[in-house]
Design an enzyme around this catalytic site. Structure first.
Site, PDB file in Angstrom:
ATOM      1  N   CYS A 161      18.771  -3.270  -2.324  1.00 37.61           N
ATOM      2  CA  CYS A 161      17.632  -3.192  -1.287  1.00 37.61           C
ATOM      3  C   CYS A 161      17.743  -1.601  -0.967  1.00 37.61           C
ATOM      4  O   CYS A 161      18.629  -1.384  -0.232  1.00 37.61           O
ATOM      5  CB  CYS A 161      17.617  -4.154  -0.287  1.00 37.61           C
ATOM      6  SG  CYS A 161      16.357  -3.812   0.679  1.00 37.61           S
ATOM      7  N   CYS A 163     -21.531   4.985  64.338  1.00 41.82           N
ATOM      8  CA  CYS A 163     -20.414   4.639  64.948  1.00 41.82           C
ATOM      9  C   CYS A 163     -20.143   5.528  66.195  1.00 41.82           C
ATOM     10  O   CYS A 163     -19.120   5.374  66.740  1.00 41.82           O
ATOM     11  CB  CYS A 163     -19.285   4.729  63.821  1.00 41.82           C
ATOM     12  SG  CYS A 163     -18.817   6.377  63.581  1.00 41.82           S
ATOM     13  N   CYS A 219       4.116   4.843  -0.559  1.00 40.94           N
ATOM     14  CA  CYS A 219       3.260   3.694  -1.364  1.00 40.94           C
ATOM     15  C   CYS A 219       2.358   2.967  -0.581  1.00 40.94           C
ATOM     16  O   CYS A 219       2.952   2.376   0.353  1.00 40.94           O
ATOM     17  CB  CYS A 219       4.314   2.752  -2.079  1.00 40.94           C
ATOM     18  SG  CYS A 219       3.483   1.482  -3.153  1.00 40.94           S
ATOM     19  N   CYS A 262     -32.361  19.016  63.451  1.00 43.37           N
ATOM     20  CA  CYS A 262     -30.895  19.637  64.011  1.00 43.37           C
ATOM     21  C   CYS A 262     -29.948  19.395  62.948  1.00 43.37           C
ATOM     22  O   CYS A 262     -29.708  18.095  62.472  1.00 43.37           O
ATOM     23  CB  CYS A 262     -30.689  19.094  65.505  1.00 43.37           C
ATOM     24  SG  CYS A 262     -29.225  19.539  66.273  1.00 43.37           S
ATOM     25  N   CYS A 264     -20.031 -21.068  20.555  1.00 46.94           N
ATOM     26  CA  CYS A 264     -20.310 -22.248  19.908  1.00 46.94           C
ATOM     27  C   CYS A 264     -19.317 -22.180  18.469  1.00 46.94           C
ATOM     28  O   CYS A 264     -19.457 -23.412  17.892  1.00 46.94           O
ATOM     29  CB  CYS A 264     -21.735 -22.094  19.617  1.00 46.94           C
ATOM     30  SG  CYS A 264     -22.233 -20.717  18.125  1.00 46.94           S
ATOM     31  N   CYS A 313     -21.793  20.799  56.223  1.00 42.45           N
ATOM     32  CA  CYS A 313     -20.476  20.856  55.525  1.00 42.45           C
ATOM     33  C   CYS A 313     -19.926  19.638  55.640  1.00 42.45           C
ATOM     34  O   CYS A 313     -18.971  19.273  54.814  1.00 42.45           O
ATOM     35  CB  CYS A 313     -19.692  21.926  56.314  1.00 42.45           C
ATOM     36  SG  CYS A 313     -19.157  21.617  57.810  1.00 42.45           S
ATOM     37  N   CYS A 368      17.780  -1.907   3.482  1.00 38.60           N
ATOM     38  CA  CYS A 368      19.225  -2.295   4.071  1.00 38.60           C
ATOM     39  C   CYS A 368      20.500  -1.920   3.386  1.00 38.60           C
ATOM     40  O   CYS A 368      21.442  -1.944   3.892  1.00 38.60           O
ATOM     41  CB  CYS A 368      19.222  -3.509   4.527  1.00 38.60           C
ATOM     42  SG  CYS A 368      18.987  -4.877   3.071  1.00 38.60           S
TER      43      CYS A 368
END
Length: 530
Positions: free
Chosen positions: A128, A308, A177, A301, A225, A316, A131
């Site tokens: 092989c 808050c 290949c 102004c 479905c 700015c 391996c």
């Protein structure tokens, strides 16, 4: 051994093969039972439902055509069809134009007889090259390309590729290949090691008929479905699955003609994120530096105060104290006011107003469509009453035909507003038309659109009338009204589509904005696969 096409991904080799030759939705509101008319290119049903149990038969039908023409085994035919995206006609055309050798090589297909393969393996023991273990010939496998490795290495290679989602085109392990491995070898080796992975491999090969096929797509129903739809000709079409869901075959979203797929995609995104509203808020407000809520200035102004209690500079956006004079804010300085801010604000307002106009029209008609969907039951009750009167005319199909025409036309009208938003705006076609040309085409389109809208409203009004309680003469007059209005509305729908296709989209020469053709009888219902 021939050269094989090296595709690093499914998308790449699909792209290559194609280039060889150079918020509010009406989804789920389906038409009632409709008579089916035919596409120009089909002699039989132009779309079919493929259920789970018929998927294998549908796949084998195409496989058999290729097997018969080229005298191939089934797994070889599948390799070809996966590469050519299950386009049998394209396989035949390439075969006729470039020959069998080129056809096979491009798809990574090597066809060799069993005798040739066996003769290339002369010894009882092989080494092989993966391996470097010496194994008996019976413990090795040789592929069609002629490369032989031990079964352990092949099996590990196959399992890795399957788990990576590359089941449909597993290539040889040999260097450079690119031949596709025999699926029977893959299945036999993997099943001995891991039956679950082998089952996954088989399922992927089967579902390739849908996943890789330009003419087949899963139904987008939720919950799913389990059906797929196959079309025989035009990719730009709208179909209805056996489960009742109507959808655009090209993009798998709800049926949306006369909008193109790109227009509908942009429109749904815009409706979901309200991008124009966000844009206007961005230009006309500043965020409080303490609580980060948007604050709109309602005076001259430049020292403003949030709800808050935090004061800040409008120019700015910086936090300041509350004390100020005519000339300055105590303890604060910043750059000069930019003159183009006013222009930006006016542009944002104009864009928002334009979007609001088209969105309100679209929403009004989709809301009407949803309400008119409940009209069918009331009309059926009227038909029952009319039948009990023993009138001279016993045919009351004009009632349901009128409702069907109203339903289909209202749907088309609602989608014509997103189309107009993009057709005559700057987002897609800014440089495609001159300003004068744009105005002329917009007036032409809006004339057609308003005629259609006027007739739809008339038809809706007549259908809502309590004609079931009237005398026979008045019922006959109502019948003539509904038939006439239905005919005119159908004609106006066709003219609107002709205007869009011939006068608006055709000169642009952009295939990305093709639309599904107009069908007088509505979205075609897919027939059952035999």
């Amino acid at each position: 051994m021939g050269d094989y096409y090296n595709g690093s991904s499914d998308d790449e080799y699909y792209d290559r093969v194609c280039d060889d030759d150079g918020e509010d939705s009406v989804d789920g509101l389906q038409d009632p039972e409709l008579e089916t008319d035919f596409y120009c290119c089909s002699k039989g049903p132009s779309c079919m439902v493929i259920r789970k149990e018929s998927l294998l038969a549908a796949q084998k039908e195409d496989l058999q055509r290729v097997m018969d023409l080229l005298s191939l085994k089934e797994h070889h035919a599948r390799t070809l069809l996966i590469y050519y995206r299950w386009d049998v006609d394209r396989v035949f055309n390439v075969f006729a134009d470039r020959g069998k050798e080129w056809l096979y090589s491009a798809a990574g297909l090597s066809v060799r007889s069993s005798e040739d393969l066996n003769s290339s393996q002369s010894s009882d023991e092989v080494t092989c090259q993966i391996c470097f273990e010496d194994v008996h010939a019976n413990e090795s496998t040789i592929m069609d390309c002629g490369h032989c490795f031990c079964n352990n290495c092949w099996t590990e290679h196959f399992i890795v590729k399957i788990n990576e989602g590359q089941s449909r085109r597993i290539t040889c392990m040999a260097h450079e290949c690119y031949a596709i491995c025999d699926e029977e070898n893959v299945r036999n080796l993997v099943s001995g090691r891991d039956p679950h992975v082998a089952e996954k491999f088989g399922r992927f090969l089967l579902e390739s008929y849908i996943e890789d096929n330009k003419k087949v797509k899963w139904c987008p129903s939720v919950p799913h479905c389990g059906n797929a739809i196959r079309v025989e000709c035009d990719e730009y079409c709208e179909v209805q699955c056996a489960c009742g869901v109507q959808f655009c075959f090209s993009c798998s979203s709800e049926a949306h003609s006369p909008c193109s797929c790109l227009m509908w995609k942009l429109w749904t995104k815009k409706c979901q994120d309200e991008s124009e509203t966000v844009n206007w808020i961005k230009v006309n407000t500043k965020y409080c530096p303490k609580c980060y809520k948007p604050v709109e200035k309602n005076g001259g102004c430049n020292l403003v105060r949030c709800v808050c209690g935090q004061p800040f500079c409008w120019l700015c956006g910086g936090a300041t104290g509350i004390s100020h004079t005519w000339n300055s804010i105590e303890g604060h300085t910043c750059g000069r006011y930019k003159e183009d801010e006013l222009e930006n604000a006016e542009r944002a307002k104009k864009q928002l107003w334009r979007y609001s106009h088209y969105y309100n029209q679209f929403k009004a008609h989709t809301d009407s469509l949803k309400l008119e969907a409940t009209l069918q039951d009331r009309l059926q009750q009227k038909i029952v009453i009319l039948e009990a009167k023993n009138l001279e005319s016993r045919d009351f199909s004009w009632v349901t035909d009128g409702f069907n025409r109203l339903f289909r036309s209202r749907r088309i009208l609602s989608y014509s507003y997103p189309f107009a938003y993009y057709m005559f705006g700057d987002e897609l076609f800014k440089n495609a038309m001159t300003q004068k040309g744009r105005e002329i085409k917009q007036n032409l389109f809006e004339d057609q659109q308003q005629q259609l809208q006027a007739n739809i409203e008339k038809l809706s009004m007549v259908l809502e009338q309590p004609f079931a309680d009237w005398e026979e003469r008045d019922v006959l007059n109502t019948r003539l009204q509904i038939i006439a209005l239905s005919t005119v509305t159908d004609s106006l729908c066709k003219k609107l589509y002709d205007c869009i296709e011939s006068d608006l989209l055709a000169p642009l020469e952009e295939a990305t904005h093709s639309i599904a053709p107009y069908r007088s009888m509505g979205v075609e219902k897919a027939s059952e696969f035999p």
